[in-house]
Design an enzyme around this catalytic site. Structure first.
Site, PDB file in Angstrom:
ATOM      1  N   TRP A 101       0.832  -1.214   0.000  1.00 26.79           N
ATOM      2  CA  TRP A 101       0.000   0.000   0.000  1.00 26.79           C
ATOM      3  C   TRP A 101       0.860   1.255   0.000  1.00 26.79           C
ATOM      4  O   TRP A 101       0.538   2.233  -0.686  1.00 26.79           O
ATOM      5  CB  TRP A 101      -0.961  -0.002   1.182  1.00 26.79           C
ATOM      6  CG  TRP A 101      -1.957  -1.112   1.101  1.00 26.79           C
ATOM      7  CD1 TRP A 101      -2.134  -2.130   1.988  1.00 26.79           C
ATOM      8  CD2 TRP A 101      -2.921  -1.342   0.049  1.00 26.79           C
ATOM      9  NE1 TRP A 101      -3.130  -2.968   1.571  1.00 26.79           N
ATOM     10  CE2 TRP A 101      -3.633  -2.513   0.390  1.00 26.79           C
ATOM     11  CE3 TRP A 101      -3.245  -0.675  -1.139  1.00 26.79           C
ATOM     12  CZ2 TRP A 101      -4.658  -3.035  -0.423  1.00 26.79           C
ATOM     13  CZ3 TRP A 101      -4.258  -1.180  -1.942  1.00 26.79           C
ATOM     14  CH2 TRP A 101      -4.949  -2.344  -1.583  1.00 26.79           C
ATOM     15  N   ASP A 171      -1.349   6.640   6.378  1.00 23.48           N
ATOM     16  CA  ASP A 171      -2.463   5.762   6.020  1.00 23.48           C
ATOM     17  C   ASP A 171      -2.669   4.813   7.199  1.00 23.48           C
ATOM     18  O   ASP A 171      -1.802   3.999   7.504  1.00 23.48           O
ATOM     19  CB  ASP A 171      -2.084   4.984   4.749  1.00 23.48           C
ATOM     20  CG  ASP A 171      -3.112   3.922   4.356  1.00 23.48           C
ATOM     21  OD1 ASP A 171      -4.110   3.739   5.076  1.00 23.48           O
ATOM     22  OD2 ASP A 171      -2.898   3.272   3.303  1.00 23.48           O
ATOM     23  N   LYS A 195     -11.789  -1.710   6.930  1.00 24.03           N
ATOM     24  CA  LYS A 195     -10.958  -2.622   7.700  1.00 24.03           C
ATOM     25  C   LYS A 195     -11.433  -2.671   9.154  1.00 24.03           C
ATOM     26  O   LYS A 195     -11.586  -3.731   9.709  1.00 24.03           O
ATOM     27  CB  LYS A 195      -9.488  -2.199   7.655  1.00 24.03           C
ATOM     28  CG  LYS A 195      -8.939  -1.936   6.251  1.00 24.03           C
ATOM     29  CD  LYS A 195      -8.832  -3.196   5.416  1.00 24.03           C
ATOM     30  CE  LYS A 195      -8.726  -2.926   3.918  1.00 24.03           C
ATOM     31  NZ  LYS A 195      -7.488  -2.314   3.479  1.00 24.03           N
TER      32      LYS A 195
HETATM   33  C1  LIG Z   1      -7.017  -1.873   2.142  1.00 24.87           C
HETATM   34  C2  LIG Z   1      -5.981  -0.831   2.227  1.00 24.87           C
HETATM   35  C3  LIG Z   1      -5.865   0.171   1.250  1.00 24.87           C
HETATM   36  C4  LIG Z   1      -6.736   0.222   0.011  1.00 24.87           C
HETATM   37  O1  LIG Z   1      -8.024   0.559   0.356  1.00 24.87           O
HETATM   38  P1  LIG Z   1      -9.129   0.825  -0.754  1.00 24.87           P
HETATM   39  O2  LIG Z   1     -10.232   1.404   0.053  1.00 24.87           O
HETATM   40  O3  LIG Z   1      -9.455  -0.497  -1.366  1.00 24.87           O
HETATM   41  O4  LIG Z   1      -8.587   1.768  -1.747  1.00 24.87           O
HETATM   42  C5  LIG Z   1      -4.901   1.132   1.420  1.00 24.87           C
HETATM   43  N1  LIG Z   1      -4.090   1.131   2.490  1.00 24.87           N
HETATM   44  C6  LIG Z   1      -4.180   0.175   3.442  1.00 24.87           C
HETATM   45  C7  LIG Z   1      -3.241   0.218   4.605  1.00 24.87           C
HETATM   46  C8  LIG Z   1      -5.117  -0.829   3.339  1.00 24.87           C
HETATM   47  O5  LIG Z   1      -5.205  -1.777   4.284  1.00 24.87           O
END
Ligand SMILES: *Cc1c(COP(=O)(O)O)cnc(C)c1O
Length: 361
Positions: A101, A171, A195
Site C-alpha cells: 500500500w 495511512d 478494515k
Molecule cells: C485496504 C488498504 C488500502 C486500500 O483501500 P481501498 O479502500 O481499497 O482503496 C490502502 N491502504 C491500506 C493500509 C489498506 O489496508
C-alpha cells in the site's frame, strides 16, 4: 442464523450489535418512515447522523479543533493521488515504503512530483519496519508519508518516524481506532473504513487546517480538493450516506466499550493469544520481526504450501473464514480487528493446536 468467525483483512467483521441496530432501523429510521439509504443527505435527520458521527470520532480520538474531519469516497487508494495533488506545494515528498500500500502510494505520487523513497523494507519482503530515527528527509519535502499498519505483511510502526519537522501523512486504514493516537503528531491521518470501522465506500481524512488551501496542483479536479469538502462539511455532493451512518454506530459502540485505551488493552490481549501460540508452535510460525508485529493483521505459515492450503480449507469447514494469506505473500493471515471477539481468537488457536497434533511432521 449462524455467524462465522470472519478473519478477512477487509471488508471485515463488524460488531454484531451494530448490524442488529441497523437491521432494526432498516425500514423506519426513528420515525422518519424511511431507511437512511432512502433519505436526503440534506435532511434534518441525516444532518444529525453525520454531525454526531464527527463529534463521536473527535471525542474518541481526541481530535484538536484545528483539524478537519472529512468523510469522503474513493477508498484509501484515491488518497494516494489526493495527497500529492493537495500537499505537494514544492513538488517534493518523501515516502517510507513498508508494503504494497505504501508502494502504491509512492508510485502514485511519482505521477505528480518528485517522490523520494527514503526507506524501504522490500529487501526482506516487508517483514519489518526500517529504523526511521535519522532518515535523509529532503530539505524541501512537503511531507513524509507512511503506511502505519501494513495490512498485507502484518507490521506496524511502534514509533513514528523522525520527520525532522516535516508534516507526517499516515495511512491508518488497518489500525484506525485500534488504540489511542496523538493526532497532533500528524498533518494528515486517513483510512478506508472497511478494515476496522464500517462498510467499504467511505474514507475518513483527518487533516490539519493549515494544509487545506486553494493552492493545489494545476488540473486537480474539484472533487479531489480537500478545501471543497472541508468548506462544505463533507456535503459538497452526496456523501456515502449509509456508510457514514454505520461508521457512526461503530463510533458509539467503541464509546460503549470504553474508548480507545480499553480497545488497545483488549487488542493486545487478543493478539498475544495468537502470537504466544505461534512462538511455541512446532508447525506454525509468524512471518514478521517480533518488535514490529501488528495487533490487527497476523500472517503465519507452516513452511509447506500444501499444508497451508489444507489448513485454510479445514479451518473454513470449521467456521473460521478468510484465513488465506494475501496473494502476494501466501500462507495464512488472521485479521483480528476491533470487532473480532476474543473467543474467535481463542477458538482459532484451539483449532490450530488440533491441526498441529494431526499434522506433525
Ligand atoms: C485496504 C488498504 C488500502 C486500500 O483501500 P481501498 O479502500 O481499497 O482503496 C490502502 N491502504 C491500506 C493500509 C489498506 O489496508
Amino acid at each position: 442464523m449462524s455467524r462465522v468467525y470472519n478473519f478477512s483483512a477487509g471488508p471485515a467483521v463488524l460488531p454484531e450489535e451494530v448490524l442488529k441496530e441497523a437491521a432494526e432501523e432498516m425500514l423506519d429510521y426513528r420515525g422518519t418512515g424511511m431507511s437512511v439509504m432512502e433519505m436526503s443527505h440534506r435532511s434534518k435527520a441525516y444532518e444529525t447522523i453525520i454531525q454526531e458521527a464527527e463529534a463521536d470520532l473527535r471525542e474518541l480520538m481526541n481530535i484538536p479543533d484545528n483539524y478537519k474531519v472529512l468523510f469522503l469516497q474513493g477508498g484509501a487508494s484515491q488518497q494516494f493521488a489526493m495527497i500529492p495533488m493537495n500537499l505537494m506545494k514544492n513538488g517534493v515528498a518523501d515516502y517510507i515504503v513498508t508494503g504494497q500500500w505504501a508502494k502504491k502510494a509512492y508510485q502514485e505520487a511519482c505521477i505528480y512530483g518528485k517522490a523520494n523513497k527514503i526507506a524501504s523494507s522490500e529487501d526482506q519482503t516487508f517483514s519489518y519496519i526500517p529504523d526511521c530515527s535519522d532518515l535523509p528527509v529532503s530539505e524541501d519535502a512537503d511531507y513524509v508519508y507512511i503506511c502505519e499498519n501494513n495490512t498485507i505483511y502484518g507490521t506496524k510502526f511502534k514509533t513514528l518516524p523522525n520527520t525532522k519537522g516535516k508534516t507526517l501523512v499516515a495511512d491508518v486504514s488497518s489500525c484506525f481506532l485500534s488504540e489511542p493516537v496523538d493526532v497532533t503528531k500528524y498533518g494528515v491521518i486517513y483510512g478506508g473504513v472497511q478494515k476496522n470501522i464500517g462498510p467499504a465506500g467511505v474514507v475518513i481524512v483527518i487533516i490539519r487546517e493549515d494544509l487545506i488551501t486553494e493552492d493545489v496542483l494545476p488540473g486537480t479536479p474539484t472533487m479531489l480538493r480537500y478545501k471543497i469538502h472541508a468548506d462544505n462539511g463533507s456535503l459538497y455532493n452526496t456523501p456515502p450516506a449509509y456508510g457514514i451512518y454505520i461508521c457512526g454506530k461503530v463510533f458509539k459502540w467503541l464509546k460503549r466499550q470504553g474508548g480507545l485505551e480499553v480497545m488497545k488493552t483488549y487488542n493486545e490481549k487478543k493478539a498475544a493469544i495468537l502470537y504466544d501460540f505461534l512462538d511455541q508452535s512446532g508447525l506454525f510460525k509468524g512471518t514478521v520481526r517480533k518488535e514490529d508485529r501488528s495487533l490487527m493483521n497476523v500472517p503465519f505459515v507452516t513452511g509447506d504450501e500444501e499444508l497451508d492450503a489444507k489448513f485454510v480449507k479445514e479451518a473454513k469447514a470449521a467456521g473460521f473464514e478468510n484465513l488465506k494469506g494475501h496473494r502476494t505473500v501466501g500462507g495464512m493471515r488472521a485479521s483480528i480487528y476491533n470487532a473480532m471477539p476474543i473467543e474467535g481468537v481463542e477458538k482459532l488457536v484451539e483449532f490450530m493446536k488440533k491441526f498441529e497434533a494431526e499434522n506433525r511432521k
